[in-house]
Structures are given as C-alpha cells and as structure tokens.
Design a protein around this motif. Structure first.
Motif, PDB file in Angstrom:
ATOM      1  N   UNK A  96     -17.815  -7.573 -24.530  1.00  0.00           N
ATOM      2  CA  UNK A  96     -18.814  -6.869 -24.424  1.00  0.00           C
ATOM      3  C   UNK A  96     -19.617  -6.471 -23.290  1.00  0.00           C
ATOM      4  N   UNK A  97     -19.361  -7.147 -22.126  1.00  0.00           N
ATOM      5  CA  UNK A  97     -19.743  -6.747 -20.888  1.00  0.00           C
ATOM      6  C   UNK A  97     -19.166  -6.490 -19.872  1.00  0.00           C
ATOM      7  N   UNK A  98     -17.727  -6.949 -19.911  1.00  0.00           N
ATOM      8  CA  UNK A  98     -16.750  -6.808 -18.923  1.00  0.00           C
ATOM      9  C   UNK A  98     -15.442  -6.688 -19.356  1.00  0.00           C
ATOM     10  N   UNK A  99     -14.463  -6.236 -18.624  1.00  0.00           N
ATOM     11  CA  UNK A  99     -13.011  -5.931 -18.991  1.00  0.00           C
ATOM     12  C   UNK A  99     -12.172  -6.618 -17.976  1.00  0.00           C
ATOM     13  N   UNK A 100     -11.404  -7.370 -18.440  1.00  0.00           N
ATOM     14  CA  UNK A 100     -10.469  -7.930 -17.501  1.00  0.00           C
ATOM     15  C   UNK A 100      -9.038  -7.282 -17.739  1.00  0.00           C
ATOM     16  N   UNK A 101      -8.192  -7.087 -16.277  1.00  0.00           N
ATOM     17  CA  UNK A 101      -7.116  -6.500 -16.083  1.00  0.00           C
ATOM     18  C   UNK A 101      -6.191  -7.317 -15.575  1.00  0.00           C
ATOM     19  N   UNK A 102      -5.049  -7.779 -16.160  1.00  0.00           N
ATOM     20  CA  UNK A 102      -4.163  -8.517 -15.398  1.00  0.00           C
ATOM     21  C   UNK A 102      -3.117  -7.535 -14.986  1.00  0.00           C
ATOM     22  N   UNK A 103      -2.540  -7.881 -13.814  1.00  0.00           N
ATOM     23  CA  UNK A 103      -1.521  -7.056 -13.366  1.00  0.00           C
ATOM     24  C   UNK A 103      -0.360  -8.236 -12.998  1.00  0.00           C
ATOM     25  N   UNK A 104       0.757  -8.212 -13.750  1.00  0.00           N
ATOM     26  CA  UNK A 104       1.917  -8.975 -13.399  1.00  0.00           C
ATOM     27  C   UNK A 104       3.189  -8.499 -13.000  1.00  0.00           C
ATOM     28  N   UNK A 105       4.076  -9.066 -12.283  1.00  0.00           N
ATOM     29  CA  UNK A 105       5.245  -8.571 -11.607  1.00  0.00           C
ATOM     30  C   UNK A 105       5.958  -9.541 -11.186  1.00  0.00           C
ATOM     31  N   UNK A 106       7.343  -9.546 -11.478  1.00  0.00           N
ATOM     32  CA  UNK A 106       8.441 -10.501 -11.150  1.00  0.00           C
ATOM     33  C   UNK A 106       8.354 -10.443  -9.536  1.00  0.00           C
ATOM     34  N   UNK A 107       8.801 -11.812  -8.996  1.00  0.00           N
ATOM     35  CA  UNK A 107       8.781 -12.182  -7.672  1.00  0.00           C
ATOM     36  C   UNK A 107      10.187 -12.282  -7.455  1.00  0.00           C
ATOM     37  N   UNK A 108      10.740 -11.884  -6.406  1.00  0.00           N
ATOM     38  CA  UNK A 108      12.092 -12.150  -6.001  1.00  0.00           C
ATOM     39  C   UNK A 108      11.985 -13.634  -5.236  1.00  0.00           C
ATOM     40  N   UNK A 109      13.106 -14.180  -5.529  1.00  0.00           N
ATOM     41  CA  UNK A 109      13.402 -15.788  -5.054  1.00  0.00           C
ATOM     42  C   UNK A 109      12.076 -16.769  -5.190  1.00  0.00           C
ATOM     43  N   UNK A 110      11.367 -16.841  -6.292  1.00  0.00           N
ATOM     44  CA  UNK A 110      10.521 -17.387  -6.850  1.00  0.00           C
ATOM     45  C   UNK A 110      10.590 -17.684  -8.086  1.00  0.00           C
ATOM     46  N   UNK A 111      11.380 -18.540  -8.600  1.00  0.00           N
ATOM     47  CA  UNK A 111      11.656 -18.794 -10.108  1.00  0.00           C
ATOM     48  C   UNK A 111      10.446 -19.494 -10.801  1.00  0.00           C
ATOM     49  N   UNK A 112      10.298 -19.034 -11.876  1.00  0.00           N
ATOM     50  CA  UNK A 112       9.087 -19.850 -12.603  1.00  0.00           C
ATOM     51  C   UNK A 112       7.950 -19.263 -12.109  1.00  0.00           C
ATOM     52  N   UNK A 113       7.572 -18.306 -11.254  1.00  0.00           N
ATOM     53  CA  UNK A 113       6.262 -17.809 -10.906  1.00  0.00           C
ATOM     54  C   UNK A 113       6.480 -16.327 -11.048  1.00  0.00           C
ATOM     55  N   UNK A 114       5.004 -15.677 -11.239  1.00  0.00           N
ATOM     56  CA  UNK A 114       4.757 -14.359 -11.254  1.00  0.00           C
ATOM     57  C   UNK A 114       3.788 -13.912 -10.584  1.00  0.00           C
ATOM     58  N   UNK A 115       3.949 -12.740  -9.560  1.00  0.00           N
ATOM     59  CA  UNK A 115       2.974 -12.201  -8.850  1.00  0.00           C
ATOM     60  C   UNK A 115       1.762 -11.766  -9.868  1.00  0.00           C
ATOM     61  N   UNK A 116       0.629 -11.832  -9.421  1.00  0.00           N
ATOM     62  CA  UNK A 116      -0.615 -11.447 -10.216  1.00  0.00           C
ATOM     63  C   UNK A 116      -1.796 -11.108  -9.529  1.00  0.00           C
ATOM     64  N   UNK A 117      -2.515 -10.023 -10.027  1.00  0.00           N
ATOM     65  CA  UNK A 117      -3.655  -9.495  -9.480  1.00  0.00           C
ATOM     66  C   UNK A 117      -4.373  -9.400 -10.716  1.00  0.00           C
ATOM     67  N   UNK A 118      -5.718  -9.762 -10.672  1.00  0.00           N
ATOM     68  CA  UNK A 118      -6.750  -9.475 -11.706  1.00  0.00           C
ATOM     69  C   UNK A 118      -8.011  -8.816 -11.086  1.00  0.00           C
ATOM     70  N   UNK A 119      -8.379  -7.905 -12.018  1.00  0.00           N
ATOM     71  CA  UNK A 119      -9.361  -7.053 -11.905  1.00  0.00           C
ATOM     72  C   UNK A 119     -10.406  -7.167 -12.871  1.00  0.00           C
TER      73      UNK A 119
END
Length: 243
Positions: A96-119
């Motif tokens: 009710x006061x804010x919105x969170x946006x998660x951006x995820x993307x696959x990462x090359x050569x880094x298994x088990x991890x994902x790139x993330x930016x949070x807004x």
C-alpha cells in the motif's frame, strides 16, 4: 551529457543514468505536480505528448536495469552476457506504500546463481521516490528460501501467532525483508506490515558494504501469494533456460 548528432528536427543525445533519472523526475513534476492554465502554451507541447515522453523514459529506466552496471565486477558482466538470448524475468511485489520490482537474468558460467537488480518505487500522498540496488548475484536457494519465508509467515498468521517473523536476508545481501506480526482485515481482505530494505552499495565496497534503504507498509495476503507464484514461475523459466 554528450550531443551525438543534430539535425533540423531531431537530436540524438547520450545521458548518464543520473541525468536521465533527473529528467524523468522533472518531467513527472511537470505532468503531475505543476498546475498550469494552458499546458501547451506554457510547456511547449501538449500534456498528452509530455505523458508519452515520460512513459518512454520510465520504460527505458525500468526495462534495462542491468545496463547501468555494465562494468560491475561482482559477477560476469561481459558483452556476451548482454545479448538478447540471455533469459530475463521481471516480477512485482505490491504494497500500500511501495512497489518492489525484481529483475532476474541468467548468468553465464555461474551455476546456481542468478543476476538480480531490485527497484523500490515509493508512492504516497506526500512522497514519491525510486531506489535501485546495484546489479548483484543471488543464489537460487535464497529465492526458494524467500518463498518458504512468506509461506511460513502466512501459515503462522492462520494459527494466530503474534510474533514477528525474523529478518530474511540472503548471502549476497541484495535486500532484507521482515514480515511483522500485526494482522489487519479491511473489507474481508487480510493484511500485515512488510518491511523491505534494499542494499544500495556495491558488493565490492569493502568499507561499507551494507547500507540499506527501504520502507514499511501494509501488504495483502493476496499480493504476497501472487509474488510467491511469480518467483516460482521465474525460477522455473530460468532453470529451463540454463539446461
């Protein structure tokens, strides 16, 4: 700011990230804050044209959150990692006061991890602002743990538990979440306070690696359940793309 090309009717201009954000905030104030008797005469374009420009700038900022951190050293960010074949996912958490946006993307050569930016987009009657994390990596296990965290909190509320859930953090410290114990019901819709904090420092900042900025607001059970489904769907798509 650098002028690249100019003709009688068009100019191609390159902005820094801070400059384009300032332009967005200024245009937002022109469109939604300043009262004018004749918008087109005072501003130079119609309100509809200004709204379209503002929408284009917002899309530029929110659709390419990784591009600002192209030279980040916290995970593999080379040229090949930014081609269109890299799987990307985006999902939201609405309060009710804010919105969170998660951006995820696959990462090359880094298994088990994902790139993330949070807004975080804060939007109240008296205050509006956007906060963005640096590009980081997050483990798939941490995102699964986040799903479990919310499910456990919702289930504890069904049992009338009055304790706050512990702070949820991830190994890479991209963000922190705490679901609080109070439960509210308005128009048969159940809600609880949710505190969300974004780490605004780079992972390679050894002096002060964990400076958090955030907000607290009520969130509905329905919104949290939708968020959980979005995480699960994004992980399924990214995992399939990784195989």
């Amino acid at each position: 700011m650098k002028l690249i090309n100019f003709t009688d009717h068009q100019a191609n201009i390159q902005f820094s990230w801070d400059e384009i954000t300032t332009l967005k905030n200024t245009l937002n104030e022109v469109c939604n804050g300043i009262k004018t008797t004749n918008f087109e005469n005072e501003i130079g374009i119609s309100r509809e044209q200004a709204d379209l420009i503002l929408k284009s700038i917002r899309n530029l900022i929110t659709d390419e959150p990784f591009s600002h951190y192209h030279n980040a050293s916290n995970f593999d960010m080379n040229e090949n990692s930014f081609n269109n074949s890299i799987q990307k996912e985006k999902f939201y958490l609405e309060t009710e006061g804010y919105q969170i946006i998660f951006y995820l993307r696959n990462l090359e050569n880094l298994k088990g991890y994902i790139g993330i930016v949070v807004v975080m987009n804060i939007n109240t009657n008296i205050y509006k602002s956007s906060i963005k994390s640096p590009a980081r990596s997050i483990s798939v296990e941490d995102l699964i743990s986040l799903v479990n965290y919310f499910e456990n909190h919702i289930n504890s509320k069904k049992g009338n538990c009055n304790a706050d859930s512990p702070v949820f953090s991830n190994c890479q410290k991209a963000f922190q979440i705490q679901a609080l114990s109070e439960k509210f019901s308005f128009n048969k819709e159940e809600k609880f306070p949710l505190r969300f904090m974004i780490n605004i420092n780079n992972q390679n900042n050894n002096i002060n690696p964990s400076t958090y900025v955030g907000a607290e607001a009520l969130v509905t059970y329905k919104s949290v359940k939708s968020f959980i489904l979005s995480i699960q769907s994004a992980l399924a798509k990214l995992s399939l793309n990784n195989k």
